[in-house]
Each structure stands twice: as structure tokens, then as C-alpha cells.
Design a protein around this motif. Structure first.
Motif, PDB file in Angstrom:
ATOM      1  N   GLY A 183      45.087  27.030  36.424  1.00 51.07           N
ATOM      2  CA  GLY A 183      46.246  27.871  36.176  1.00 51.07           C
ATOM      3  C   GLY A 183      46.110  29.217  36.878  1.00 51.07           C
ATOM      4  N   SER A 184      44.902  29.760  36.834  1.00 55.64           N
ATOM      5  CA  SER A 184      44.649  31.016  37.551  1.00 55.64           C
ATOM      6  C   SER A 184      44.816  30.824  39.053  1.00 55.64           C
ATOM      7  CB  SER A 184      43.238  31.526  37.241  1.00 55.64           C
ATOM      8  OG  SER A 184      43.081  31.761  35.852  1.00 55.64           O
ATOM      9  N   ILE A 185      44.365  29.666  39.538  1.00 56.96           N
ATOM     10  CA  ILE A 185      44.495  29.367  40.964  1.00 56.96           C
ATOM     11  C   ILE A 185      45.963  29.283  41.364  1.00 56.96           C
ATOM     12  CG2 ILE A 185      44.217  27.469  42.628  1.00 56.96           C
ATOM     13  CD1 ILE A 185      41.432  27.051  41.394  1.00 56.96           C
ATOM     14  N   ALA A 186      46.787  28.691  40.498  1.00 51.63           N
ATOM     15  CA  ALA A 186      48.215  28.597  40.806  1.00 51.63           C
ATOM     16  C   ALA A 186      48.839  29.977  40.966  1.00 51.63           C
ATOM     17  CB  ALA A 186      48.935  27.816  39.700  1.00 51.63           C
ATOM     18  N   LEU A 187      48.307  30.953  40.250  1.00 44.91           N
ATOM     19  CA  LEU A 187      48.874  32.304  40.297  1.00 44.91           C
ATOM     20  C   LEU A 187      48.449  33.085  41.538  1.00 44.91           C
ATOM     21  CD1 LEU A 187      48.456  33.327  36.542  1.00 44.91           C
ATOM     22  CD2 LEU A 187      50.468  32.356  37.670  1.00 44.91           C
TER      23      LEU A 187
END
Length: 210
Positions: free
Chosen positions: A166-170
Motif C-alpha cells: 500500500g505504501s508502494i502504491a502511494l
């Protein structure tokens, strides 16, 4: 059903697995770079649902094994430990061949992205084999709770994956460039992954001697 120490050990292993670049991370990153954060998060939702599908299959399979031939559970555990150890050796030998995604990937509607994440995960036999190898290392041989244990482990694994991916998606674009410029970091992660798998195999050997 499962003691806190075992759950915390699994949580640490799950986080180590989550931060290691792999197909799920690359798919989320690719979609985020191509279509933005929402696309990456929707893809991640499909992947997460696929993980729970594999957890259910593993739980019911192990429950059936325990009911029919409990000794087979130990055989599966040892075979799974050997498989994890082999994956660890492969990770240690890896040269960090990570390649950042490019923004030219085709754009897809959100429903298609969700299905892609789900089907990519569900239809990957390596993922199914990985779940069947990983879960018995932390489960109690109780047929009545095998499915519940598998789902609990899947929740922990999915939470770690959601936190990392999820952090990577951001921050997908910048992270891809950062990883591409630091191949040594990816090699370090491969070593970490290899160490985690080796530790799982040693843990099983230690438990078997008690």
C-alpha cells in the motif's frame, strides 16, 4: 489455538517477505506508475483476496490430512521446510535483478485491475505451493481449528503485504527509481529473505527435537 510467540514470529517473517521485491510488489508498482495510486491499491485488493483464497485451500487441505492421516501433517511440514530452504538458497543466490516498471503500461479500468490482481494470485501454482509449505510451520496439528489458523495467518500476512505494498502504491514512481539505482539494497533483501526461510527450516528442526 495459536500462542502469541508463534504469531509474533510469523508476523516478523511476514513483514520480511513483504519488503522483498516480488511479483505482487512489481504488479502493484507497475499499475501505480501507469495509472496512479488508486489503480495500485485496487490491484492490491485483488491480490489480498487471492491470498485468502489460498489460505482457505491450505486450511481445508491440512484439516483433511489431519483427519485422515495425522502423520502426513508432519511429512508436509518437513517437505514444506525443505521447499522454503530451497527458496532461501535461491534468494541468496539472486543477483537482484529488479527492474523498475515503466509508465507506458496499458491503462485498464479499475474492475479489470482488481480481477488481474486476484487471478494473477489465485492462478499461480507457486503461490499455492508456498502457502502449503509456509503455514504448517506455524500451525498446531488440530483438524478442528486448521482452517481458522490458516485464516489468522493469512490476515497477518495480508496486513504486512497491505502495509508495504500500500505504501508502494502511494510512492511507486520514486520508489521504482530508488530501487533501480540501488541494486545492492535488493541483494540485501534477498539475503534477508534467504535467512528467513532458513530460520523457518531450523525452527521446525528444533521443535521436532523437543
Amino acid at each position: 489455538m495459536m500462542d502469541l510467540a508463534t504469531l509474533l514470529t510469523f508476523a516478523a517473517a511476514a513483514f520480511a517477505l513483504a519488503i522483498t521485491p516480488g511479483p505482487d510488489m512489481l504488479l502493484v508498482m507497475t499499475r501505480s506508475v501507469a495509472q496512479g495510486r488508486v489503480a495500485g491499491l485496487v490491484t492490491l485488493a485483488g491480490i489480498t483476496l487471492g491470498c485468502f483464497g489460498h489460505a482457505l485451500v491450505a486450511g481445508f487441505s491440512l484439516s483433511g490430512v489431519l483427519l485422515v492421516a495425522p502423520v502426513m501433517f508432519e511429512i508436509i511440514r518437513w517437505a514444506g521446510a525443505a521447499y522454503l530452504l530451497w527458496l532461501g538458497v535461491q534468494a541468496l543466490r539472486g543477483a537482484g535483478g529488479f527492474r523498475p516498471p515503466q509508465p507506458g503500461a496499458p491503462r485498464l479500468p479499475l474492475g479489470s485491475l482488481f480481477r488481474q490482481g486476484l487471478l494473477t494470485n489465485l492462478l499461480n501454482p507457486k503461490v499455492a505451493l508456498f502457502f502449503l509449505a509456509l503455514f504448517p510451520q506455524f500451525m498446531q496439528p488440530d483438524p478442528d481449528t486448521a482452517v481458522a489458523q490458516a485464516l489468522l495467518l493469512a490476515c497477518v500476512l495480508s496486513a504486512a503485504g497491505a502495509l508495504v505494498n500500500g505504501s508502494i502504491a502511494l510512492v511507486a514512481g520514486r520508489l521504482g527509481e530508488w530501487l533501480a539505482a540501488r541494486p545492492g539494497f535488493v541483494r540485501w533483501q534477498n539475503r534477508l529473505l534467504g535467512g528467513v526461510f532458513a530460520a523457518m527450516a531450523l525452527r521446525l528442526a528444533f521443535d521436532a527435537r523437543r
